[in-house]
Design a protein around this motif. Sequence first.
Motif, PDB file in Angstrom:
ATOM      1  N   ILE A   1       0.838  -1.202   0.000  1.00  0.00           N
ATOM      2  CA  ILE A   1       0.000   0.000   0.000  1.00  0.00           C
ATOM      3  C   ILE A   1       0.870   1.247   0.000  1.00  0.00           C
ATOM      4  CG2 ILE A   1      -1.613   1.356   1.412  1.00  0.00           C
ATOM      5  CD1 ILE A   1      -2.789  -1.411   2.312  1.00  0.00           C
ATOM      6  N   THR A   2       1.916   1.232   0.815  1.00  0.00           N
ATOM      7  CA  THR A   2       2.829   2.370   0.885  1.00  0.00           C
ATOM      8  C   THR A   2       3.530   2.602  -0.456  1.00  0.00           C
ATOM      9  OG1 THR A   2       3.184   1.991   3.241  1.00  0.00           O
ATOM     10  CG2 THR A   2       4.820   3.335   2.097  1.00  0.00           C
TER      11      THR A   2
ATOM     12  N   GLY B   1       1.121   3.889  -3.074  1.00  0.00           N
ATOM     13  CA  GLY B   1       0.828   5.285  -2.775  1.00  0.00           C
ATOM     14  C   GLY B   1       1.953   6.219  -3.183  1.00  0.00           C
TER      15      GLY B   1
ATOM     16  N   SER C   1      -2.673   7.018   0.337  1.00  0.00           N
ATOM     17  CA  SER C   1      -2.706   5.574   0.125  1.00  0.00           C
ATOM     18  C   SER C   1      -3.474   4.864   1.232  1.00  0.00           C
ATOM     19  CB  SER C   1      -1.294   5.002  -0.015  1.00  0.00           C
ATOM     20  OG  SER C   1      -0.552   5.140   1.171  1.00  0.00           O
TER      21      SER C   1
ATOM     22  N   THR D   1      -4.352  -0.102  -5.133  1.00  0.00           N
ATOM     23  CA  THR D   1      -4.221   0.273  -3.727  1.00  0.00           C
ATOM     24  C   THR D   1      -5.486  -0.078  -2.949  1.00  0.00           C
ATOM     25  OG1 THR D   1      -2.761   2.097  -4.346  1.00  0.00           O
ATOM     26  CG2 THR D   1      -3.739   2.197  -2.146  1.00  0.00           C
TER      27      THR D   1
END
Length: 110
Positions: free
Chosen positions: A29-30, A33, A51, A77
Amino acid sequence: MEFTLLFLELFLNAMGLGFPLLAFFFLLITLLGQCVGRLEGWSRFDAFYWSFITALTVGYGDYRPSTRKSKLLALATATVGIMFSGVFVAVTVAAATEAFHRYTPGAVAP
């Protein structure tokens, strides 16, 4: 209080087992993002914020992707975020169910 402590023990044990998967989702996810943030010209913090607001399905709308590439990454995401949340909820429900059955020995299993 006894039930709560039993639940917390089971929950923390299960989270320990699920930690590698949750850490992988967190990292993914990071990274997604940050990719969107770079495409959109956002700061690193704003990309991180976006994100997780997207992944956790809060979606304030203060940041939103505008290019086709970043919109596709936003879909990825959000999908990973659903899996992240799903694992967390599944562990919580499993721990609560197990704690209930241990705390009430006469309970009938579903």
